[in-house]
Design a protein around this motif. Structure first.
Motif, PDB file in Angstrom:
ATOM      1  N   PRO A  21      37.382  27.552  45.318  1.00 42.13           N
ATOM      2  CA  PRO A  21      36.187  27.092  46.047  1.00 42.13           C
ATOM      3  C   PRO A  21      36.172  27.535  47.507  1.00 42.13           C
ATOM      4  CG  PRO A  21      37.136  25.303  44.743  1.00 42.13           C
ATOM      5  CD  PRO A  21      38.128  26.422  44.740  1.00 42.13           C
ATOM      6  N   VAL A  22      37.362  27.670  48.114  1.00 47.58           N
ATOM      7  CA  VAL A  22      37.432  28.123  49.501  1.00 47.58           C
ATOM      8  C   VAL A  22      36.968  29.572  49.603  1.00 47.58           C
ATOM      9  CG1 VAL A  22      38.942  28.494  51.479  1.00 47.58           C
ATOM     10  CG2 VAL A  22      39.304  26.512  50.000  1.00 47.58           C
ATOM     11  N   ALA A  23      37.418  30.402  48.659  1.00 47.55           N
ATOM     12  CA  ALA A  23      36.992  31.804  48.652  1.00 47.55           C
ATOM     13  C   ALA A  23      35.477  31.907  48.509  1.00 47.55           C
ATOM     14  CB  ALA A  23      37.689  32.555  47.518  1.00 47.55           C
ATOM     15  N   LEU A  24      34.899  31.086  47.632  1.00 45.10           N
ATOM     16  CA  LEU A  24      33.446  31.107  47.436  1.00 45.10           C
ATOM     17  C   LEU A  24      32.715  30.612  48.683  1.00 45.10           C
ATOM     18  CD1 LEU A  24      33.257  29.774  43.766  1.00 45.10           C
ATOM     19  CD2 LEU A  24      32.969  32.135  44.543  1.00 45.10           C
ATOM     20  N   ALA A  25      33.264  29.598  49.347  1.00 48.48           N
ATOM     21  CA  ALA A  25      32.640  29.085  50.574  1.00 48.48           C
ATOM     22  C   ALA A  25      32.699  30.126  51.687  1.00 48.48           C
ATOM     23  CB  ALA A  25      33.335  27.796  51.009  1.00 48.48           C
ATOM     24  N   MET A  26      33.809  30.844  51.778  1.00 48.16           N
ATOM     25  CA  MET A  26      33.911  31.910  52.785  1.00 48.16           C
ATOM     26  C   MET A  26      32.879  33.000  52.521  1.00 48.16           C
ATOM     27  SD  MET A  26      38.030  32.403  53.298  1.00 48.16           S
ATOM     28  CE  MET A  26      39.012  31.160  54.151  1.00 48.16           C
ATOM     29  N   ARG A  27      32.707  33.330  51.255  1.00 41.57           N
ATOM     30  CA  ARG A  27      31.711  34.348  50.884  1.00 41.57           C
ATOM     31  C   ARG A  27      30.314  33.870  51.269  1.00 41.57           C
ATOM     32  NH1 ARG A  27      31.420  35.812  44.648  1.00 41.57           N
ATOM     33  NH2 ARG A  27      33.515  36.608  45.109  1.00 41.57           N
ATOM     34  N   GLU A  28      30.017  32.605  51.012  1.00 42.28           N
ATOM     35  CA  GLU A  28      28.681  32.068  51.295  1.00 42.28           C
ATOM     36  C   GLU A  28      28.418  31.989  52.797  1.00 42.28           C
ATOM     37  OE1 GLU A  28      26.242  27.907  50.549  1.00 42.28           O
ATOM     38  OE2 GLU A  28      27.650  28.613  49.019  1.00 42.28           O
ATOM     39  N   GLN A  29      29.432  31.611  53.571  1.00 45.24           N
ATOM     40  CA  GLN A  29      29.241  31.486  55.013  1.00 45.24           C
ATOM     41  C   GLN A  29      29.132  32.843  55.696  1.00 45.24           C
ATOM     42  OE1 GLN A  29      32.295  28.883  56.586  1.00 45.24           O
ATOM     43  NE2 GLN A  29      31.655  27.157  55.307  1.00 45.24           N
ATOM     44  N   GLY A  30      29.688  33.885  55.091  1.00 44.57           N
ATOM     45  CA  GLY A  30      29.493  35.246  55.584  1.00 44.57           C
ATOM     46  C   GLY A  30      30.196  35.594  56.885  1.00 44.57           C
ATOM     47  N   ARG A  31      31.245  34.848  57.239  1.00 45.20           N
ATOM     48  CA  ARG A  31      31.968  35.130  58.477  1.00 45.20           C
ATOM     49  C   ARG A  31      33.313  35.794  58.236  1.00 45.20           C
ATOM     50  NH1 ARG A  31      31.084  29.069  61.016  1.00 45.20           N
ATOM     51  NH2 ARG A  31      28.837  29.241  61.435  1.00 45.20           N
ATOM     52  N   LEU A  32      33.795  35.718  56.999  1.00 45.17           N
ATOM     53  CA  LEU A  32      35.122  36.216  56.657  1.00 45.17           C
ATOM     54  C   LEU A  32      35.071  36.958  55.328  1.00 45.17           C
ATOM     55  CD1 LEU A  32      37.074  32.889  57.332  1.00 45.17           C
ATOM     56  CD2 LEU A  32      36.902  34.815  58.912  1.00 45.17           C
ATOM     57  N   THR A  33      36.043  37.826  55.121  1.00 40.98           N
ATOM     58  CA  THR A  33      36.230  38.467  53.819  1.00 40.98           C
ATOM     59  C   THR A  33      37.391  37.779  53.121  1.00 40.98           C
ATOM     60  OG1 THR A  33      35.440  40.610  54.618  1.00 40.98           O
ATOM     61  CG2 THR A  33      36.779  40.618  52.629  1.00 40.98           C
ATOM     62  N   ALA A  34      37.082  37.030  52.068  1.00 44.15           N
ATOM     63  CA  ALA A  34      38.110  36.296  51.330  1.00 44.15           C
ATOM     64  C   ALA A  34      38.782  37.230  50.327  1.00 44.15           C
ATOM     65  CB  ALA A  34      37.495  35.105  50.603  1.00 44.15           C
ATOM     66  N   VAL A  35      40.119  37.274  50.362  1.00 48.32           N
ATOM     67  CA  VAL A  35      40.894  38.124  49.460  1.00 48.32           C
ATOM     68  C   VAL A  35      41.834  37.232  48.642  1.00 48.32           C
ATOM     69  CG1 VAL A  35      42.562  40.012  49.287  1.00 48.32           C
ATOM     70  CG2 VAL A  35      40.773  40.068  51.052  1.00 48.32           C
ATOM     71  N   PRO A  36      41.462  36.883  47.392  1.00 50.00           N
ATOM     72  CA  PRO A  36      42.371  36.109  46.551  1.00 50.00           C
ATOM     73  C   PRO A  36      43.610  36.933  46.195  1.00 50.00           C
ATOM     74  CG  PRO A  36      40.116  36.023  45.710  1.00 50.00           C
ATOM     75  CD  PRO A  36      40.164  37.116  46.736  1.00 50.00           C
ATOM     76  N   VAL A  37      44.784  36.325  46.357  1.00 52.09           N
ATOM     77  CA  VAL A  37      46.056  36.977  46.046  1.00 52.09           C
ATOM     78  C   VAL A  37      46.739  36.169  44.952  1.00 52.09           C
ATOM     79  CG1 VAL A  37      48.291  37.742  46.929  1.00 52.09           C
ATOM     80  CG2 VAL A  37      46.264  37.806  48.414  1.00 52.09           C
ATOM     81  N   ALA A  38      47.011  36.799  43.814  1.00 53.40           N
ATOM     82  CA  ALA A  38      47.699  36.140  42.699  1.00 53.40           C
ATOM     83  C   ALA A  38      49.183  36.452  42.780  1.00 53.40           C
ATOM     84  CB  ALA A  38      47.130  36.614  41.361  1.00 53.40           C
ATOM     85  N   THR A  39      50.000  35.412  42.840  1.00 47.49           N
ATOM     86  CA  THR A  39      51.437  35.600  42.906  1.00 47.49           C
ATOM     87  C   THR A  39      52.108  34.584  41.982  1.00 47.49           C
ATOM     88  OG1 THR A  39      53.321  35.812  44.421  1.00 47.49           O
ATOM     89  CG2 THR A  39      51.701  34.091  44.927  1.00 47.49           C
ATOM     90  N   GLY A  40      53.370  34.274  42.221  1.00 50.60           N
ATOM     91  CA  GLY A  40      54.079  33.340  41.367  1.00 50.60           C
ATOM     92  C   GLY A  40      54.736  34.026  40.193  1.00 50.60           C
ATOM     93  N   THR A  41      55.281  33.208  39.290  1.00 55.94           N
ATOM     94  CA  THR A  41      55.970  33.747  38.114  1.00 55.94           C
ATOM     95  C   THR A  41      55.010  34.200  37.031  1.00 55.94           C
ATOM     96  OG1 THR A  41      56.187  31.510  37.208  1.00 55.94           O
ATOM     97  CG2 THR A  41      58.016  32.343  38.545  1.00 55.94           C
ATOM     98  N   ASP A  42      53.758  33.719  37.088  1.00 54.07           N
ATOM     99  CA  ASP A  42      52.759  34.086  36.073  1.00 54.07           C
ATOM    100  C   ASP A  42      51.425  34.384  36.760  1.00 54.07           C
ATOM    101  OD1 ASP A  42      51.321  34.537  33.785  1.00 54.07           O
ATOM    102  OD2 ASP A  42      51.586  32.537  32.932  1.00 54.07           O
ATOM    103  N   PRO A  43      51.334  35.512  37.456  1.00 48.03           N
ATOM    104  CA  PRO A  43      50.077  35.833  38.150  1.00 48.03           C
ATOM    105  C   PRO A  43      48.895  36.029  37.212  1.00 48.03           C
ATOM    106  CG  PRO A  43      51.640  37.665  38.295  1.00 48.03           C
ATOM    107  CD  PRO A  43      52.386  36.515  37.722  1.00 48.03           C
ATOM    108  N   ASP A  44      49.157  36.342  35.937  1.00 49.26           N
ATOM    109  CA  ASP A  44      48.048  36.480  34.978  1.00 49.26           C
ATOM    110  C   ASP A  44      47.353  35.132  34.770  1.00 49.26           C
ATOM    111  OD1 ASP A  44      48.515  39.165  34.657  1.00 49.26           O
ATOM    112  OD2 ASP A  44      49.740  38.932  32.854  1.00 49.26           O
ATOM    113  N   ALA A  45      48.132  34.053  34.693  1.00 47.16           N
ATOM    114  CA  ALA A  45      47.541  32.713  34.551  1.00 47.16           C
ATOM    115  C   ALA A  45      46.745  32.345  35.789  1.00 47.16           C
ATOM    116  CB  ALA A  45      48.632  31.679  34.292  1.00 47.16           C
ATOM    117  N   VAL A  46      47.248  32.744  36.951  1.00 39.38           N
ATOM    118  CA  VAL A  46      46.518  32.512  38.195  1.00 39.38           C
ATOM    119  C   VAL A  46      45.180  33.246  38.160  1.00 39.38           C
ATOM    120  CG1 VAL A  46      46.525  32.928  40.691  1.00 39.38           C
ATOM    121  CG2 VAL A  46      48.593  32.097  39.552  1.00 39.38           C
TER     122      VAL A  46
END
Length: 343
Positions: A21-46
């Motif tokens: 939801p934070v990434a979507l809010a950043m996109r809507e506000q148009g002030r930042l470029t949100a870059v989701p980063v998947a990490t952890g032991t199972d990034p596919d699940a992320v």
């Protein structure tokens, strides 16, 4: 002119559900470029959890064998692609890597404490260490903010935003409302396999008394839409998973919580969750009481969700932009629980 790039680092499904939801809010506000980063032991699940919100990880970086290796991987990434800020939840290694590169770190759900500092779980000391390298602490509740003050975090570095689990539930609800009703009362069991072996049969025994009862394991449902649909229609959740407690309350489903009271004191105070001993007989007795007395179950549902009001993601996005010089910091979340509607 390109917008500042902010990396939102999710190492678990629970983190992905709260950062989406934070990434979507950043996109809507148009002030930042949100870059989701998947990490952890199972990034596919992320990635699967992010996909429920129409998001795709822009960067996939599996964690290494231990904090040191994970830090090294993020340091190498950010040496080439340095973000303007990093947003995390419980991910200590990426936060440390950002800190040493002097990249501001914002922590959502900051200040959560269980009081289990000496237990086998590494979460409590990890969260306390994370607080030491966080630039802006985004707390979900007043109690979480007070925990940070008790640890001598500068008051001006903490903002009461609410938790984004409520935002995630509302976003997913737009895609789950059309789901057909299950036709019976569902008890969702969210515990590790070894505990489920003891508790599951005891709860299923209640099926003889309540023919409309169904007991299902939360682990059998995919994160995102499938899990959100289940919680939206559930009668009760029985769990020792602190993330599932918040996700159930965001769906206005009452919870029997196995474990330490300090984990979710706010929900216990609101009455939307009830503490139960980790004993199959005790859990079965409490469950039977709520099945037998619908009014008690509905009273718990009306206790609402003390962890957010559905606007937390917008506050987090606005605070991140303000930290980077784009606009003002938001007003803190009003200290008032959100009321639910009994099903």
């Amino acid at each position: 002119m390109s917008l500042p790039e902010v990396h939102l680092v999710a190492g678990t499904v629970g983190e992905a559900l709260r950062l989406a939801p934070v990434a979507l809010a950043m996109r809507e506000q148009g002030r930042l470029t949100a870059v989701p980063v998947a990490t952890g032991t199972d990034p596919d699940a992320v990635g699967q959890a992010l996909a429920a919100f129409g998001l795709t990880p822009r960067i996939t970086l599996p964690s290494g064998d231990g904090h040191a290796e994970t830090m090294r991987r993020f340091d190498e990434l950010w040496a080439v692609r340095t973000p303007a800020a990093v947003v995390v939840r419980d991910s200590l290694a990426p936060a440390l890597a950002a800190f040493w590169r002097r990249v501001p770190v914002l922590t959502v759900d900051a200040g959560r404490r269980s009081g289990e500092f000496g237990s086998a779980s590494a979460l409590e000391p990890q969260r306390r260490l994370l607080a030491q390298v966080t630039t802006v602490h985004l707390a979900a509740t007043p109690l979480a903010a007070m925990n940070l003050l008790d640890e001598r975090v500068i008051p001006g570095d903490t903002l009461l935003t609410g938790g984004t689990a409520q935002d995630a539930a509302q976003l997913l609800a737009t895609r789950t409302l059309a789901a057909p009703p299950r036709g019976h009362r569902t008890i969702v069991l969210g515990v590790p396999a070894e505990r489920a072996e003891a508790i599951g049969p005891a709860l299923r025994y209640l099926g003889g008394r309540y023919p409309d009862l169904e007991v299902v394991r939360a682990a059998d449902f995919a994160p995102g839409l499938e899990s959100a649909t289940l919680l939206a229609q559930a009668y009760l959740v029985v769990t020792d998973d602190e993330d599932l407690v918040e996700e159930a309350l965001a769906a206005y489903c009452p919870v029997l919580m196995i474990g330490f009271a300090a984990r979710h004191a706010e929900a216990l105070h609101a009455g939307s969750a009830k503490l139960v001993e980790p004993d199959p007989a005790a859990i079965t007795s409490e469950t039977a009481d709520l099945l037998e007395h619908r009014v008690r179950r509905d009273a718990m549902a009306l206790g609402g969700n003390p962890y957010g009001d559905g606007l937390a993601a917008y506050r987090v996005a606005q605070a991140t932009a303000a930290l980077l010089g784009h606009g003002q910091f938001p007003d803190p979340m009003p200290v008032k629980p959100t009321a639910g509607v009994a099903r």
